[in-house]
Design a protein around this motif. Sequence first.
Motif: not given
Length: 338
Positions: A193-194, A266-268, A289-296
Motif C-alpha cells: 500500500a505504498p 500490494i494495494g487496495d 522488471v519482474v513484478v508481482v501485483e496483489r490488488f485486492t
Amino acid sequence: MSEPSPVPDPYALMGIIKNQDGSITRDPTRFPRVPATPDPFPQVISKDVLVNPSNSTWMRLYVPTTALNDSVSSKKLPLVLYYHGGGFITCSFDLKLFHEFCNRLARECNVVVASASYRLAPEFKLPAAYEDGVDALKCLRDSPHEWIKSYADISNVFLMGTNSGGNLAYNVGLGSAFADLSPLRICGLILHAPLFGGEERCESELRHVDHQVFPLALTDLCWNLCLPDGENRDHEYSNPTVGVGDVGPDDVMRRIERLGWKVMVIGDEDLLLIDRQRDVADLFKKKGVVVVERFTGDDGGAESTTLFASIRNFIYSPPPLRFSLKEAYINGPIAYDP
C-alpha cells in the motif's frame, strides 16, 4: 436531496495538532506501544538494536524460533528490512500494530525481519527518512549482532514498507541499487500500500476524495508536511514518474532490471491510491522488471492469511536472470548513495 457528508479534518484523522512554529504535536496515546520480546515468545523472538545515536534511530529484529533450532535447519533465512507507515509524520516501529505485523511476517514467511525507525516530518522533512533508511541498511551490513550473523542471509535482502514505508522502501531501493553494499545484496522490493502522489489527480483519487477513513485531504496533508520547502507533489520523492534527480524514470527502471531485482506491489482496490500503485507497477513492468501485483479489496491487512502466503511465495521464488554488479556499475549510482 441529502446533504453530502462532511469531509473529516485530516489533522484530527492523523491525531496531530499543528503548532505555530511549524512543528506538530502527536497524541502519544493514540496507538499503544509494545516492548520487544527477547525471551522465547510463541514462534518469534524480538530485540531492539540502536542504529544511529545521532538521529535516535532504532530497529527491532524478529527471528522465528525455528531458526534457533539447528536440528530443524542450519540454513540462514532471507532478511526483510521493513519500514513502518504513518504518512512520514506519525507512528513508530514499536507500535503494537507494526509489532504484530512483523511478528507474523517473520513467522509465516520464515524470514528474519528488521523493522527500522526513521525521523518524522515536519520536524525532519524528506530526505531525512530516506537517509535513515540507508543507515538501517548499513547497520545490517556491518552489524555484529549475533542474530544477524547467525540467522540472516544478508546476501538475500528485501526492502519492504507499508504506506509511507512503502515509499521509503522504493526510494531507498532506487538510491542504493548501485551502491557497493557488499556483502549485503538487495534482491527485491515489497511495496505494501505504498504512498505516492502527483499534482494531477488520478481517477481513484477523485473517486474516493471524500473517503471517511482515507480522504484525499489526508494524503495532501502528509505531502505538505513532509516534502522539502517549496516543493509540490510532482517532486521525485512523491511522484515516481518523474525519475530520480537527473535520471529519468525509464533509466531508473532499466537499472533495476539489470540488477535482476523483483518487485511486489500490494494495494487496495477500494482506496484512493490504487491507481498510483498500479502506475508504479506498470513503470517496472514496461522495463522488464519482474513484478508481482496483489490488488485486492481488503488492503492486504495484517489479518489476511493469503497476504503472507503471497509474500512468502514471492520471497522464495527463483530470482530472475541477474547481471553482475560490476556490469551494472557502468551506469553509476543514483541518489542516496550510502
